[in-house]
Design a protein around this motif. Sequence first.
Motif, PDB file in Angstrom:
ATOM      1  N   ILE A 230      37.629  43.230  46.591  1.00  0.00           N
ATOM      2  CA  ILE A 230      38.873  42.590  45.672  1.00  0.00           C
ATOM      3  C   ILE A 230      39.814  42.092  46.549  1.00  0.00           C
ATOM      4  N   GLY A 231      40.410  42.510  48.219  1.00  0.00           N
ATOM      5  CA  GLY A 231      41.216  42.160  48.513  1.00  0.00           C
ATOM      6  C   GLY A 231      41.207  40.777  49.079  1.00  0.00           C
ATOM      7  N   GLY A 232      39.214  41.460  49.655  1.00  0.00           N
ATOM      8  CA  GLY A 232      38.890  39.469  50.158  1.00  0.00           C
ATOM      9  C   GLY A 232      38.849  37.847  49.207  1.00  0.00           C
ATOM     10  N   THR A 233      38.515  38.460  48.668  1.00  0.00           N
ATOM     11  CA  THR A 233      38.208  37.619  47.118  1.00  0.00           C
ATOM     12  C   THR A 233      39.305  36.714  46.079  1.00  0.00           C
ATOM     13  N   ALA A 234      40.682  37.890  46.665  1.00  0.00           N
ATOM     14  CA  ALA A 234      41.148  38.074  46.003  1.00  0.00           C
ATOM     15  C   ALA A 234      42.388  36.743  47.508  1.00  0.00           C
ATOM     16  N   VAL A 235      42.107  37.145  48.470  1.00  0.00           N
ATOM     17  CA  VAL A 235      42.629  36.043  49.274  1.00  0.00           C
ATOM     18  C   VAL A 235      42.397  35.052  49.257  1.00  0.00           C
ATOM     19  N   GLY A 236      40.718  34.940  49.276  1.00  0.00           N
ATOM     20  CA  GLY A 236      39.961  33.666  49.819  1.00  0.00           C
ATOM     21  C   GLY A 236      40.180  32.387  48.059  1.00  0.00           C
ATOM     22  N   LEU A 237      40.181  33.784  46.820  1.00  0.00           N
ATOM     23  CA  LEU A 237      41.095  32.585  46.087  1.00  0.00           C
ATOM     24  C   LEU A 237      42.420  31.632  46.032  1.00  0.00           C
ATOM     25  N   GLY A 238      42.724  32.708  47.035  1.00  0.00           N
ATOM     26  CA  GLY A 238      44.675  32.746  47.158  1.00  0.00           C
ATOM     27  C   GLY A 238      44.145  31.089  47.746  1.00  0.00           C
ATOM     28  N   THR A 239      43.793  31.272  48.536  1.00  0.00           N
ATOM     29  CA  THR A 239      43.273  29.537  49.715  1.00  0.00           C
ATOM     30  C   THR A 239      42.953  28.782  48.859  1.00  0.00           C
ATOM     31  N   GLU A 240      42.447  29.078  47.923  1.00  0.00           N
ATOM     32  CA  GLU A 240      41.397  27.536  47.068  1.00  0.00           C
ATOM     33  C   GLU A 240      42.415  27.073  45.829  1.00  0.00           C
ATOM     34  N   VAL A 241      43.596  27.965  45.811  1.00  0.00           N
ATOM     35  CA  VAL A 241      44.212  27.671  44.795  1.00  0.00           C
ATOM     36  C   VAL A 241      45.621  27.222  45.524  1.00  0.00           C
ATOM     37  N   MET A 242      45.859  27.575  46.472  1.00  0.00           N
ATOM     38  CA  MET A 242      46.911  26.762  47.347  1.00  0.00           C
ATOM     39  C   MET A 242      46.605  25.494  48.026  1.00  0.00           C
ATOM     40  N   ARG A 243      46.108  24.792  48.215  1.00  0.00           N
ATOM     41  CA  ARG A 243      44.685  23.580  48.715  1.00  0.00           C
ATOM     42  C   ARG A 243      45.133  22.476  47.619  1.00  0.00           C
TER      43      ARG A 243
END
Lengths: 113, 225
Positions: free
Chosen positions: B212-225
Amino acid sequence: MGGVVLGGWFVWLLVFVIGVGTFGIRFVLIPLISWIELSPLMETGLGLIPPAVLAALVFPNMIILDGSLAGIFLSPRFVAGSAAFVTAWYTDNMVATIGVGMSVLWGLQLVFV
Amino acid sequence: MTFRGEFAKGTRDILPILPGFFSFGVVAGYAAIDVGLPPIQAFAMSVIIFSGTAQLAALELLDTQAPAVIIVLTALIVNVRYMMFSASIAPYFQRLAMRWQGILAYFLITANFVLSVERFDEDPTASRRGYYLGTSIPFWVTWQVAAIIGIVFGARIPADWQVGFVVPLAFIALLVPELTNRSKTTAALVAGVIAVVGTGIPFRLGIVVATIGGTAVGLGTEVMR
């Protein structure tokens, strides 16, 4: 192994529940797709789960926190796993990846044990 | 093209990847024996679940005496990607009877999904059932034969050969091709680090937290891009 009676009903139940669940995951959206549409963000999120969970299963098998950096980076499993990682990266071949990883692990065992 | 012609084409296309998955199937079959399952349960697992990732995840957790709920959830979580595959392939199967949709869904894996969608786009008149089953059935047979070999010969492998390490090695081989962009690589790295730090979390709940943590942080980098 202790408590769980392997071969007993508990494992049969697990196998059937996981089997039904896995089938459900594979099947359910095929008839439903005309009504459900995933948002791009949801799709991206679902796509991140496989690498995340695979890494979560792999890393603890390679890295054991024992207080010293040398203990981590010089352990046979870390070196063997890293060699396997490099092999997978360049060959994308499962046989080669497993072959290199196990060869390195066995080689290090022969040298150090 | 006809059912038969497409079946043959599908079989030709899936052939090159079979050796790699054969070794994975042997590993999955062996892993069940290694954990202590009797051969009949080991083989039933291979047929009923038909997913190496789920089988290995379940076996690894079974070995550590994790609670049933965690075993089931983890085995299903590793296959959430199948849901995207089925969503993506659904339009091609929409006109089939639900009975056929069910049969095809049972066989759904990464390889036949990728090959089939490519083929369906290339030739819309091709027999979809023919091509899909042409990729699926050789894979299925290979997987089950590999499982039997792992089950039969695995039982004779001495413990100090550390053959159990083949499981994380197989996961590495599955993981590396997933690292196709920054968000996926970030998700993997973060999840891996959390899993190592969280090794002490009981019942291997660390893996769920890490995912869950990895997915959330990965999604965060996607959203910020």
